[in-house]
Design a protein around this motif. Structure first.
Motif, PDB file in Angstrom:
ATOM      1  N   TRP A   1      21.666  -7.445  61.740  1.00 37.40           N
ATOM      2  CA  TRP A   1      22.063  -7.205  63.124  1.00 37.40           C
ATOM      3  C   TRP A   1      21.183  -8.044  64.030  1.00 37.40           C
ATOM      4  O   TRP A   1      19.951  -7.972  63.946  1.00 37.40           O
ATOM      5  N   CYS A   2      21.810  -8.850  64.885  1.00 36.95           N
ATOM      6  CA  CYS A   2      21.024  -9.591  65.864  1.00 36.95           C
ATOM      7  C   CYS A   2      21.002  -8.783  67.156  1.00 36.95           C
ATOM      8  O   CYS A   2      22.038  -8.614  67.794  1.00 36.95           O
ATOM      9  N   PRO A   3      19.830  -8.295  67.544  1.00 36.27           N
ATOM     10  CA  PRO A   3      19.758  -7.455  68.738  1.00 36.27           C
ATOM     11  C   PRO A   3      20.091  -8.230  70.015  1.00 36.27           C
ATOM     12  O   PRO A   3      20.521  -7.639  70.996  1.00 36.27           O
ATOM     13  N   ARG A   4      19.910  -9.535  69.974  1.00 31.51           N
ATOM     14  CA  ARG A   4      20.189 -10.324  71.168  1.00 31.51           C
ATOM     15  C   ARG A   4      21.680 -10.651  71.287  1.00 31.51           C
ATOM     16  O   ARG A   4      22.286 -10.411  72.318  1.00 31.51           O
ATOM     17  N   CYS A   5      22.257 -11.176  70.208  1.00 27.73           N
ATOM     18  CA  CYS A   5      23.687 -11.483  70.241  1.00 27.73           C
ATOM     19  C   CYS A   5      24.519 -10.214  70.137  1.00 27.73           C
ATOM     20  O   CYS A   5      25.731 -10.237  70.345  1.00 27.73           O
ATOM     21  N   GLN A   6      23.883  -9.107  69.775  1.00 29.91           N
ATOM     22  CA  GLN A   6      24.577  -7.830  69.635  1.00 29.91           C
ATOM     23  C   GLN A   6      25.728  -7.942  68.648  1.00 29.91           C
ATOM     24  O   GLN A   6      26.840  -7.502  68.901  1.00 29.91           O
TER      25      GLN A   6
ATOM     26  N   SER B   1      15.720 -15.029  60.884  1.00 27.86           N
ATOM     27  CA  SER B   1      16.139 -14.973  62.275  1.00 27.86           C
ATOM     28  C   SER B   1      17.600 -15.374  62.424  1.00 27.86           C
ATOM     29  O   SER B   1      18.196 -15.965  61.530  1.00 27.86           O
ATOM     30  N   CYS B   2      18.139 -15.033  63.584  1.00 31.05           N
ATOM     31  CA  CYS B   2      19.544 -15.300  63.887  1.00 31.05           C
ATOM     32  C   CYS B   2      19.761 -16.802  63.977  1.00 31.05           C
ATOM     33  O   CYS B   2      19.039 -17.499  64.685  1.00 31.05           O
ATOM     34  N   GLU B   3      20.758 -17.266  63.269  1.00 32.01           N
ATOM     35  CA  GLU B   3      21.073 -18.692  63.224  1.00 32.01           C
ATOM     36  C   GLU B   3      21.348 -19.232  64.632  1.00 32.01           C
ATOM     37  O   GLU B   3      21.029 -20.358  64.957  1.00 32.01           O
ATOM     38  N   ARG B   4      21.924 -18.371  65.464  1.00 28.29           N
ATOM     39  CA  ARG B   4      22.364 -18.841  66.754  1.00 28.29           C
ATOM     40  C   ARG B   4      21.276 -18.815  67.828  1.00 28.29           C
ATOM     41  O   ARG B   4      21.101 -19.757  68.580  1.00 28.29           O
ATOM     42  N   CYS B   5      20.520 -17.694  67.871  1.00 34.18           N
ATOM     43  CA  CYS B   5      19.590 -17.556  68.994  1.00 34.18           C
ATOM     44  C   CYS B   5      18.128 -17.462  68.546  1.00 34.18           C
ATOM     45  O   CYS B   5      17.233 -17.412  69.385  1.00 34.18           O
ATOM     46  N   GLY B   6      17.888 -17.387  67.218  1.00 37.38           N
ATOM     47  CA  GLY B   6      16.509 -17.382  66.751  1.00 37.38           C
ATOM     48  C   GLY B   6      15.827 -16.021  66.805  1.00 37.38           C
ATOM     49  O   GLY B   6      14.685 -15.876  66.363  1.00 37.38           O
TER      50      GLY B   6
HETATM   51 ZN    ZN Z   1      21.351 -13.977  67.882  1.00 39.49          ZN
END
Ligand code: ZN
Ligand code: ZN
Length: 814
Positions: A158-163, A176-181
């Motif tokens: 679960w990416c807490p930032r991209c939700q 880490s999230c591929e998109r936002c790190g």
């Molecule tokens: Zn993310």
């Protein structure tokens, strides 16, 4: 008659003409052999950057080459248009993802046209439009009815930032999230999965594919096949119905060395197996593990942690009671979530035993073993010791013997496991194809009937990043009637992973406007599989892997006639700028549009291909592209300036033929191997040669014209606009792109040959016939590689290699 070369004018003119004449549209009604050349379609980010050009210009050059070679070439283009960035843009700018995406597509379409590629635009597809995603949903239903789609509770990334939920492949670096790190956490959700694991064994097989070895290797590692045995350990615990726990091990031969037993902290038996005096400690440990990423848990060299549950299992082979611990390096999702620990023969178990003072029992002896305790884990084969009736056997025989015993006694069996997990396709996001499923209180999960597709995205959903799908708050979407009992029902509000959309887009290109089916089968049968697929290597365990699975599943359902989508795969390298990968955040992005406007698309195409071998990529350099532009200008004046022959010399004419035919041979071979850089170098050499020939004027007008014609044909795939213009200017009928690829005459192309004498310490040892143009490096390499030479210098030190051009290689050995 020489006027100035204006790429802008020339390119605009021909692009319009090609579009008006639909010269690149293809049909299945052709005498020619088909060739499906596919380039990965771009995500609709808004701008075509130089990386896109690097993927597209060389592949277009190759497709054009195949076309001139006489193939019926399908080289389509479209847009991968669903996904997170559009939705994030919508949230931050208050724009609807649909509007954002369609505006981007419009811009990118214009930019793509400026490349001058042979895309058949009548076949364009856009994955976010209902006439496309209707079929993505249709495929989901097919997979569902084939038992390949299921809903299950899962702990997800679960990416807490991209939700949103991320697939394992989208968790990069140190978790880490591929998109936002952002650091990825865990969350339990009910999700839809595709059973890709059912195809694990088939996906391991790349034997019929012409793919780069490292991609095959990445896919094999991703699948992670292990062979071994499943072994049952006895459980005698009051109040517990379960009487055994099974483990998977690749080393059944070490089972007598089990000195403790490990469970994943998440293992469902942990609460029941924990005795009251260990409860607090265990609960704390479990809670701590939930905060960790899988990457952290598996990192090598990390200090081992764990807690004793206060309970035991029985090793049935020797009757020993073995203490049960939990530790974070056992994952709940790998194997059974339980591990028999053999510290003497497993590095991590050895470290664990050291840390917690647990016994280490050697059961596989290295050669010459003294009987002392091991200083470190011994993981190689050896002789079995301390292993009951198996003592004395070589460990590989013991492996088999123990497996046989396990099977006879019912204590276990030979087994294979895979690291691969099922493909999680649920996304708690708006901008994707809705999963076509309804939930009814009476009937349970009910798939939407095919006739009711597409399940349309409601245009008026709110974009609140709450961690739930925005569709959940859209009551007009959620509330529906059950297709089975017509009672009230709720729609699934998650959308599909966009890799679903890209798992079949190459099928749709064959018949993009078909309304009654995802494709017209006759057309699909004509074009598929894809003959050549080009794109970035970063897709190895995602898109390229999913698409293989998807097609295999469709094949098994009888929907397609082939089971591998991409016969040949080629990955281009990356273009860097000032040593760095280009990215918006670094601010080092080269905008191709400016170069196209100033120097022309042909210069950008040519420069990108000249930078280096395509698979390696290279460094963008402004002087470099200016050099290519200068060369194209020289080509322009070479061809447009009148030729006047003076003293015609037979010898010079013969040489001219030779040079032209040699170049055809070289360019053809280079194109076949995607060696665009050396192809262009050959064309530059030919330009130099012809420029000199014009000055001396020693070939006749017809020989000159013949040379220029062939030169233009060779130039056509790489610089399609300039070649078309010069073809017209030299009086040929439109279009150069409908001309056959020039053939070369073997005799004319033949290099003059010389005999190279190979000496060792000054004495003649070998002779070899070589082309007169051989370079010093090539001559030396050739000489040192000769079998006879190798026999003489075997075991000796080569001190020096002396080269006398076209005559002698002298190897000086000690
Ligand atoms: Zn993310
Ligand atoms: Zn119902």
């Amino acid at each position: 008659m020489a006027h100035k070369y204006s790429p802008r004018q020339v390119e605009k003119k021909w692009q319009r003409r090609w579009a008006d004449d639909r010269i690149y549209e293809v049909t299945e009604n052709s005498e020619r052999q088909k060739f499906y050349a596919l380039t990965m379609f771009p995500y609709t980010s808004g701008d075509l950057h130089i990386g896109h050009w690097y993927a597209m210009a060389p592949s277009d050059t190759y497709a054009r080459f195949k076309r001139m070679q006489g193939y019926n070439v399908l080289h389509p283009m479209g847009f991968d248009a669903f996904g997170l960035p559009a939705e994030n843009a919508a949230i931050s700018h208050g724009i609807h993802p649909h509007g954002w995406t369609m505006r981007n597509i419009e811009n990118m379409r214009k930019q793509l046209r400026s490349i001058g590629a042979i895309y058949d635009w009548s076949r364009e597809i856009v994955t976010c439009l209902p006439d496309y995603y209707k079929w993505t949903q249709w495929f989901f239903l097919k997979l569902y009815h084939a038992g390949l789609a299921y809903r299950g509770e899962a702990t997800v990334n679960w990416c807490p930032r991209c939700q949103t939920v991320l697939a394992n492949e989208q968790v990069v670096g140190e978790g880490s999230c591929e998109r936002c790190g952002t650091l990825v956490t865990k969350k339990a959700l009910k999700q839809w999965f595709l059973q890709i694991t059912r195809y694990a064994e088939e996906l391991l097989d790349h034997s019929r594919l012409d793919w780069p070895q490292h991609i095959n290797m990445m896919q094999r590692n991703w699948i992670g096949k292990s062979e071994g045995a499943e072994i049952s350990f006895g459980l005698e615990h009051k109040g517990l119905e379960q009487k055994e726990i099974r483990v998977f091990t690749t080393r059944p031969d070490t089972v007598f060395g089990v000195t403790f037993f490990l469970l994943a902290p998440e293992h469902p038996l942990v609460p029941q197996l924990t005795t009251s005096e260990h409860k607090t400690e265990v609960n704390e440990y479990v809670a701590r593990c939930q905060q960790q990423t899988e990457y952290e848990r598996l990192a090598l060299g990390r200090e081992k942690t764990g807690v004793f549950l206060g309970n035991y299992v029985t090793n049935r082979l020797n009757g020993e009671q073995v203490p049960i611990w939990i530790t974070d390096y056992v994952l709940p999702t790998y194997g059974t979530g339980a591990v028999m620990a053999v510290p003497a023969h497993d590095e991590r178990d050895f470290e664990f035993a050291r840390k917690f003072n647990l016994p280490v029992q050697t059961v596989i002896a290295p050669t010459g073993w003294s009987g002392d305790g091991l200083k470190e884990a011994y993981t190689e084969p050896g002789t079995m010791v301390n292993s009951g009736q198996f003592t004395g056997l070589p460990s590989n025989q013991g492996y088999e013997a123990i497996c046989t015993l396990l099977e006879e006694t019912g204590w276990g069996k030979r087994s294979v496991i895979y690291r691969l997990r099922d493909w999680l396709i649920s996304r708690q996001r708006y901008w994707g194809a809705p999963i076509p499923v309804t939930y009814c209180d009476r009937c349970g999960t009910v798939p939407v009937p095919e006739k009711d597709l597409p399940v349309l995205l409601p245009p008026d959903a709110e974009f609140k990043p709450t961690g739930e799908s925005p569709l959940k708050h859209c009551s007009a979407f959620v509330n529906t009637t059950c297709p089975q009992c017509s009672g009230p029902a709720r729609r699934e509000t998650d959308t599909m992973d966009t890799f679903m959309c890209s798992s079949w887009y190459f099928l749709r290109y064959t018949s993009p406007r078909t309304e009654h089916a995802p494709f017209d089968y006759a057309k699909l049968k004509y074009w598929l599989p894809v003959d050549l697929y080009t794109g970035g290597a970063e897709h190895a365990v995602m898109h390229l892997f999913y698409a293989r699975f998807f097609i295999k599943a469709l094949k098994d359902m009888g929907l397609v006639h082939f089971d591998e989508p991409f016969t040949r795969l080629f990955n281009q390298g990356t273009i860097v700028y000032h040593g760095d990968k280009m990215s918006k955040s670094r601010g080092n992005v080269i905008a191709p549009d400016e170069y196209v406007a100033e120097l022309g698309a042909d210069a950008v195409r040519g420069y990108l291909m000249f930078i280096g071998p395509w698979e390696l990529g290279g460094e963008w350099n402004d002087n470099g592209i200016v050099g290519i532009s200068r060369w194209l200008n020289r080509v322009w004046s070479l061809v447009t300036t009148d030729y006047a022959s003076r003293a015609v010399a037979a010898r010079d004419e013969k040489e001219c033929f030779h040079v032209v035919h040699k170049t055809i041979k070289k360019v053809t071979a280079d194109l076949e191997r995607f060696r665009f850089n050396t192809m262009l170098a050959s064309l530059m050499e030919l330009t130099n040669y012809l420029s000199k020939a014009r000055e001396t004027g020693t070939v006749s007008g017809s020989v000159w014209r013949d040379a220029i014609d062939r030169f233009l044909l060779l130039l056509a795939p790489a610089a399609p606009h300039l070649a078309e213009e010069l073809w017209a200017q030299t009086g040929h009928p439109y279009s150069i792109h409908n001309q056959p690829w020039p053939h070369y005459d073997q005799e004319l192309a033949k290099e003059e040959e010389v005999t190279l004498v190979i000496q060792i310490n000054g004495r003649l040892r070998d002779k070899v016939l070589v082309p007169a143009s051989i370079s010093e490096a090539e001559a030396k390499e050739l000489a040192l590689g000769r079998e006879r030479v190798k026999a003489y210098i075997d075991g000796k030190k080569v001190n020096n290699v002396i080269y006398v051009p076209n005559r002698v290689v002298n190897i000086v050995v000690a």
